[in-house]
Design an enzyme around this catalytic site. Structure first.
Site, PDB file in Angstrom:
ATOM      1  N   ARG A 358       0.834  -1.209   0.000  1.00 55.06           N
ATOM      2  CA  ARG A 358       0.000   0.000   0.000  1.00 55.06           C
ATOM      3  C   ARG A 358       0.863   1.250   0.000  1.00 55.06           C
ATOM      4  O   ARG A 358       0.499   2.260  -0.611  1.00 55.06           O
ATOM      5  CB  ARG A 358      -0.952  -0.004   1.201  1.00 55.06           C
ATOM      6  CG  ARG A 358      -1.973   1.112   1.168  1.00 55.06           C
ATOM      7  CD  ARG A 358      -3.073   0.887   2.189  1.00 55.06           C
ATOM      8  NE  ARG A 358      -4.064  -0.073   1.761  1.00 55.06           N
ATOM      9  CZ  ARG A 358      -5.239   0.252   1.235  1.00 55.06           C
ATOM     10  NH1 ARG A 358      -5.555   1.525   1.057  1.00 55.06           N
ATOM     11  NH2 ARG A 358      -6.098  -0.665   0.886  1.00 55.06           N
ATOM     12  N   GLU A 761      -9.629   6.066   7.244  1.00 52.48           N
ATOM     13  CA  GLU A 761      -8.185   6.261   7.086  1.00 52.48           C
ATOM     14  C   GLU A 761      -7.773   7.488   6.280  1.00 52.48           C
ATOM     15  O   GLU A 761      -6.789   8.157   6.638  1.00 52.48           O
ATOM     16  CB  GLU A 761      -7.586   5.008   6.434  1.00 52.48           C
ATOM     17  CG  GLU A 761      -7.663   3.783   7.313  1.00 52.48           C
ATOM     18  CD  GLU A 761      -7.167   2.541   6.586  1.00 52.48           C
ATOM     19  OE1 GLU A 761      -6.256   1.877   7.116  1.00 52.48           O
ATOM     20  OE2 GLU A 761      -7.681   2.234   5.496  1.00 52.48           O
TER      21      GLU A 761
END
Length: 809
Positions: A358, A761
């Protein structure tokens, strides 16, 4: 928008029209009230379903569950060195301590001595190799928690070890070629170049920027620590109450540790007192050990670690070290970029591989990079195994490109916002990511334009320069930074969810889904979705504890997907029930099922109106199924982990923040004066909850980048910042006196739940603006165009070091 199904509540025009009007719903409380009255249950600000319980202290967490008769307590004996071998254990003294019932070692575990999340490389109890200072070596079970802890504290005397020099930093691990998983490489060129060609293009660019950056890790600092309460059941089964974000993974790992099938393990979690990723995988050690003790002793066993042991045993956000080489033109447009990222993974793999994936997939942030060569290394160190943390590598990837662009702007003498704009993703061109996903929902241009105007960025830029020209000691800084964050799990099969919805004969509704509630409002939003689908009041719906015996094979509540996945699954179940009720109503009262409307606890059918619970009673008499299961799988996802390419994200969430700080150049102290935030949550399900999430993420991210410093002793490997006395997180005093948070008007281009977007997030990246505002102030203290070597966290000491560097001749 989804095609209406029979009896759809949104067929009611008075309910649908206000819900469409996002601006009024978000900014006009009267409009929210009218929408609520008209029948809408989503798109309005609804109080958290457990808010009253939270503030009254009556919310039940795992440690609040009444203890069964005969409950014992467990504590862990920890390794006193960071690296070496376990030569032996003299546990007689430990066993002789008051209240001790039994001491367990690795040899006592009936199944696999492992709780590794992906790679099976993480022992429950040390079985020979000592990997970090604080590693559990044995477990003590005693009649009281204090007795267990006192006995476990004798570990230093009881353990015979052979110490070895520890590897503690990612740089040292990288120099040794020591990694927990194989390195990752992502090389992409818009003109077909290989890495050698990309590096040649960088070298031939009009301008070149090379450098390095250190970004520290971060403690999750959940208010409720790690805890599990294991209760043995008949037939070798076990019921585990666990503070976890991933009950199904706990079920599987406990089953492996006990050597039983998964059906013998029930894991339940009503709520957590915070998780932030720290309870996604690392709750497993505690669940497994409590379960092993409970099974072997045939007694309930609770394992709750105190804050110091929690810090010493568990991991946290990965710190990263970067080296970069970038070529750019006179406008600051990046022509080619090469970056090496090395994380401190810790002693085992845990989730370091997907975190690095990620990070690599978020190095681009909001910018098109025509030529890029990225290399990711997960350094194996003799420290706690680092794990998931809000953002899951995305923040660590994106801050590197922001640091580079800030440096480019300062080297050219340009406004950093202008350089950022010059590199933004476009539409129709310049819109393919390094991993070859096309960015189709780009709103970063208009979002940043709006924030620039609302925050008065240009006028304040002039005012900051004027202030700094006449202030020799105090310097102000200003920065506006964007966010583009991909939503979905990197692993395709995790993007699925299930739910159960029960309608009882009194018209009340019970919902169970696979997500876990950690204070973020997931249960509130799911309840709103179900209430909206059935056209009933929010108060009719109750969401019960997450339970592996009700919804099986669930994914972790992580990656900001909780509402996206579980909301859709619950919606699917509720729609099935509504369709059955509509058919029943039409059969009894005339008309067609498609014309039946549900809103405000009423049902309109065949020209008449009846109460929702009356229809439910009729449906029961007609033997209509009043419960249903629902399922959802995110469409269109793909990922080739070997080639590092595909379509890993369902959509992107966007945002931007403008922050202004003042720095004392004599002490390094600083203060955030004002923050303006504009964040994209699509068509918000609950604006109040979403704004709260944005505010919380902003302050948490600011703590990571400015004050939360992790320190390990350079020779012993002891984590020195293992308590609130030495590890500082932001408080209410650190919030800016002017904090303006607004939601960007728009809707998700993809068919998410009511066209909303994830909010957990992405906003953690918004306080990049705070870090770069501090860097802006530091730059003002030195020579023009001198690049401040500010590292993160930008503590007062780090700020003073950077000021010294820019003021050096």
């Amino acid at each position: 928008m989804n095609k209406p199904v029979p009896g759809h509540v949104l067929n009611h025009p008075a309910a649908f029209a206000p819900y469409q009007d996002n601006q009024r719903l978000r900014l006009d409380p009267g409009a929210e009230a009218r929408a609520h009255q008209a029948g809408a249950r989503v798109g309005i600000s609804q109080a958290h379903e457990s808010a009253v319980l939270h503030v009254s202290g009556s919310a039940t967490y795992t440690d609040d569950i009444p203890e069964l008769a005969g409950t014992l307590h467990c504590a862990l004996g920890l390794a006193p060195v960071a690296a070496g071998r376990l030569l032996g254990m003299d546990l007689d003294t430990v066993r002789a301590m008051p209240g001790v019932v039994r001491v367990f070692t690795a040899a006592d575990i009936p199944g696999a001595n492992d709780w590794g999340s992906i790679v099976h490389d993480d022992p429950i109890l040390c079985d020979g190799e000592i990997r970090y200072l604080g590693q559990p070596v044995f477990a003590v079970v005693a009649r009281t928690r204090e007795q267990a802890r006192r006995a476990a504290a004798l570990a230093r005397q009881a353990l015979r070890v052979e110490a070895a020099p520890p590897v503690l930093t990612p740089r040292e691990a990288h120099a040794r070629g020591q990694y927990v998983v194989p390195p990752m490489h992502l090389v992409r060129s818009s003109s077909g170049l290989d890495e050698a060609g990309i590096r040649a293009r960088i070298a031939a660019a009009p301008h070149r920027l090379q450098g390095s950056l250190d970004v520290g890790g971060q403690e999750q600092f959940y208010l409720e620590g790690q805890i599990s309460y294991a209760i043995p059941k008949e037939g070798n089964a076990i019921h585990v109450h666990c503070s976890t974000q991933h009950p199904s993974e706990m079920q599987h790992l406990v089953a492996h540790a006990l050597g039983v099938h998964a059906h013998a393990v029930q894991v339940e979690c009503r709520r957590m007192g915070g998780g932030f990723g720290g309870k996604e995988s690392q709750s497993a050690l505690f669940a497994c050990m409590a379960s092993v003790a409970a099974r072997l002793l045939a007694r309930p066993v609770k394992l709750r670690v105190d804050r110091d042991d929690d810090f010493l045993i568990t991991g946290r956000r990965h710190c990263f070290w970067y080296e970069y080489d970038v070529g750019y033109d006179d406008a600051g447009r990046i022509l080619g970029a090469a970056v090496t990222m090395v994380s401190r993974a810790g002693h085992s793999a845990d989730l370091s591989a997907p975190v690095m994936t990620r990070a690599l997939c978020h190095f681009d942030n909001a910018y098109w990079l025509p030529e890029v060569a990225m290399h990711g290394f997960c350094g194996k160190t003799n420290t706690q195994s680092n794990t998931a943390f809000r953002g899951f590598g995305g923040p660590q990837g994106a801050i590197a490109i922001e640091y580079i662009l800030d440096g480019i702007a300062r080297a050219l003498g340009h406004d950093p916002l202008a350089v950022r704009r010059a590199n933004f993703y476009g539409r129709g061109e310049r819109n393919v990511t390094p991993y070859l996903q096309t960015v189709r929902d780009n709103v970063i241009h208009e979002l940043v334009d709006q924030l620039e105007e609302r925050s008065g960025y240009q006028a304040r830029r002039t005012a900051v320069a004027a202030f700094n020209a006449t202030s020799p000691v105090l310097k102000r800084g200003l920065a506006l930074t964007p966010v583009k964050f991909g939503i979905s799990f990197n692993v395709k099969h995790f993007n699925q969810a299930g739910a159960l919805v029960h309608v009882y004969t009194d018209g009340s509704i019970l919902v169970n889904h696979g997500g876990t509630e950690m204070g973020q409002g997931l249960n509130t939003k799911v309840a709103q979705v179900v209430a909206h689908e059935l056209g009933v009041a929010f108060e009719r719906v109750r969401v019960t504890a997450t339970d592996t015996s009700k919804v099986a094979n669930t994914s972790a509540t992580a990656a900001s997907t909780g509402t996206d996945l579980n909301g859709k699954a619950a919606q699917d179940a509720a729609r099935q029930i509504r369709a059955r009720l509509a058919a029943c109503a039409a059969a009894r009262h005339g008309g067609s099922a498609e014309d039946v409307r549900f809103a405000n606890d009423q049902v309109w059918v065949g020209g008449r109106q009846l109460a929702f619970d009356a229809l439910v009673g009729e449906a029961y008499l007609d033997r209509v199924q009043l419960w249903s299961d629902g399922f959802y799988a995110t469409p269109g996802l793909s990922w080739d982990k070997e080639r590092m390419q595909g379509h890993p994200f369902y959509y992107f969430a966007y945002g931007a923040a403008c922050s202004e700080v003042v720095v004392d150049t004599l002490t390094g102290e600083w203060k955030l004066l004002r923050a303006d935030v504009l964040h994209d949550v699509g068509r918000s399900l609950n604006p109040a909850v979403d704004i709260g999430q944005v505010e919380g993420a902003f302050i948490q991210g600011m703590g990571w980048l400015t004050m939360e410093e992790l320190v390990w002793h350079p020779t012993s490997g002891l984590l020195l910042t293992h308590a609130p006395s030495t590890y500082k997180i932001p408080t209410a005093n650190d919030c800016p006196p002017e904090f303006n948070v607004q939601l960007f008007e728009g809707e998700n281009a993809e068919d998410s739940i009511h066209r909303s977007k994830a909010v957990g997030e992405p906003p953690l990246l918004l306080p990049f603006s705070v870090f770069f505002a501090i860097r802006d102030a530091v730059a003002a203290a030195g020579a023009r165009r001198k690049l401040p070597p500010l590292q993160a966290p930008a503590t007062s000491e780090a700020i003073l070091r950077a000021i010294t560097a820019v003021q050096a001749p």
